[in-house]
Write an enzyme that holds these catalytic residues in place. Structure first.
Site, PDB file in Angstrom:
ATOM      1  CG  HIS A  65      -1.974   0.887   1.405  1.00 52.15           C
ATOM      2  ND1 HIS A  65      -1.833   2.237   1.231  1.00 52.15           N
ATOM      3  CD2 HIS A  65      -3.272   0.685   1.719  1.00 52.15           C
ATOM      4  CE1 HIS A  65      -2.997   2.832   1.439  1.00 52.15           C
ATOM      5  NE2 HIS A  65      -3.887   1.895   1.738  1.00 52.15           N
TER       6      HIS A  65
ATOM      7  CG  ASP B 119     -10.944   4.009  -1.992  1.00 50.73           C
ATOM      8  OD1 ASP B 119     -10.104   3.206  -2.427  1.00 50.73           O
ATOM      9  OD2 ASP B 119     -11.477   3.905  -0.866  1.00 50.73           O
TER      10      ASP B 119
ATOM     11  CD  GLU C 198      -3.571   1.259  -1.759  1.00 51.43           C
ATOM     12  OE1 GLU C 198      -4.032   0.179  -1.356  1.00 51.43           O
ATOM     13  OE2 GLU C 198      -4.142   2.348  -1.585  1.00 51.43           O
TER      14      GLU C 198
HETATM   15  C1  BG6 Z   1      -7.067   2.088   0.532  1.00 49.58           C
HETATM   16  C2  BG6 Z   1      -8.509   1.726   0.475  1.00 49.58           C
HETATM   17  O1  BG6 Z   1      -6.315   1.029   0.006  1.00 49.58           O
HETATM   18  O2  BG6 Z   1      -6.665   2.295   1.887  1.00 49.58           O
HETATM   19  C3  BG6 Z   1      -9.318   2.831   1.128  1.00 49.58           C
HETATM   20  O3  BG6 Z   1      -8.902   1.507  -0.860  1.00 49.58           O
HETATM   21  C4  BG6 Z   1      -8.841   3.067   2.548  1.00 49.58           C
HETATM   22  O4  BG6 Z   1     -10.709   2.490   1.103  1.00 49.58           O
HETATM   23  C5  BG6 Z   1      -7.352   3.353   2.521  1.00 49.58           C
HETATM   24  O5  BG6 Z   1      -9.550   4.151   3.115  1.00 49.58           O
HETATM   25  C6  BG6 Z   1      -6.717   3.580   3.890  1.00 49.58           C
HETATM   26  O6  BG6 Z   1      -6.967   2.515   4.727  1.00 49.58           O
HETATM   27  P1  BG6 Z   1      -6.530   2.571   6.244  1.00 49.58           P
HETATM   28  O7  BG6 Z   1      -7.101   1.350   6.890  1.00 49.58           O
HETATM   29  O8  BG6 Z   1      -5.023   2.545   6.249  1.00 49.58           O
HETATM   30  O9  BG6 Z   1      -7.077   3.848   6.807  1.00 49.58           O
END
Ligand code: BG6
Length: 300
Positions: free
Chosen positions: A167, A212, A271
């Site tokens: 990510h 997103d 990601e």
């Molecule tokens: C992204 C998702 O990969 O990560 C989003 O598609 C999400 O929906 C974002 O809000 C952040 O996620 P987190 O759990 O790290 O706040």
């Protein structure tokens, strides 16, 4: 901390000591780059190739607390991406980013790049949340090019299915002014629009609001051209069929306690993933590797 130390010698330029929040962290310096790698989550929090600005973004508001995800860098989403498909109470993006990983190997090639391998194996805690036996190895090479790979092995006697992502939070000068190419031909699932399937746009992408998206059937590299930072970031990959693009924009950024209200223009997540229809099923003993590479080029 001794149980987490590798049995091998530390390569030159690698030290392990408490980072922010006293979390164990490897500080790595090679001829080509500097990096910080937290053992919790095998979380790469900084990669700065020599003669360039840092490439990864970290929030000033990130938690550095055992059991809480860091905000920025490269969280590892595993063994599920997004909400758990069967139980919405389970942590978003799986548990791998919340647990301490073990350094299993460190090597240095003669010309300087350092490769660190960290391992996470199923145990009683993970089995309570996800009833499968697995071994995950995250390998990262710190050099002028960043190379990351995530290998997942099914160590049980029955098949299991998982989703995953590296990510990556990229640091950008202003997300409204960058251009993203490489996803033009890919259809996507638009989560910001409420979860609708959309056809390929056919054009390079610019971020103009909350974004997103899970792009599906993507194997090509993605390029982020950032005139404000006078650079191009090129993300290439292998073993990955999905690419996720995320920027929370104004309201979502405000709603997150570990994300500064005004920080959203400085980041963009691209990601490298296997998610949704690209979930991976592994038979007993089988393994799968997802890899992501980042190169940085100055603009002419
Ligand atoms: C992204 C998702 O990969 O990560 C989003 O598609 C999400 O929906 C974002 O809000 C952040 O996620 P987190 O759990 O790290 O706040």
């Amino acid at each position: 901390m001794s149980h987490k130390q590798p049995s091998t010698e530390f390569p030159l330029g690698v030290v392990c000591h408490p980072g922010q929040g006293d979390l164990d962290c490897l500080f790595i310096e090679t001829p080509g780059a500097q990096a910080e790698l937290f053992l919790q989550g095998a979380h790469l929090a900084n990669w700065k190739p020599r003669n360039h600005q840092p490439v990864l973004w970290m929030s000033q508001k990130s938690h550095y607390t055992p059991g809480k995800p860091l905000r920025g860098g490269v969280p590892i989403c595993l063994p599920w991406f997004g909400p758990n498909p069967d139980n919405a109470q389970l942590p978003l993006h799986g548990f791998a980013r919340l647990l301490p990983w073990t350094v299993s190997r460190m090597t240095q090639s003669p010309d300087g790049p350092v490769t660190v391998e960290l391992t996470l194996q199923s145990d009683a805690t993970t089995r309570e949340i996800w009833p499968h036996d697995f071994a995950a190895v995250f390998s990262v090479t710190i050099a002028a090019r960043l190379t990351m790979s995530l290998e997942v092995t099914n160590t049980s006697s029955v098949p299991f299915t998982f989703t995953e992502a590296l990510h990556t939070y990229l640091a950008v000068s202003d997300v409204r002014k960058v251009t993203i190419t490489g996803l033009e031909q890919a259809r996507f699932f638009d989560k910001a629009a409420g979860g609708v399937a959309k056809p390929a746009s056919g054009t390079p992408m610019q971020i103009t609001g909350e974004t997103d998206r899970v792009y599906l059937g993507t194997r090509d590299s993605v390029t982020v051209t950032d005139p404000g930072h006078n650079r191009r970031l090129i993300l290439s990959k292998a073993g990955s069929e999905a690419t996720v693009l995320w920027n929370p924009w104004i309201a979502k950024a405000k709603a997150m306690p570990d994300f500064g209200d005004d920080e959203w223009p400085q980041m963009l997540c691209i990601e490298t993933a296997n998610a949704m229809e690209h979930a991976i099923t592994l038979g007993p003993g089988a393994c799968h590797t997802l890899s992501a590479m980042i190169d940085v080029e100055k603009l002419p």
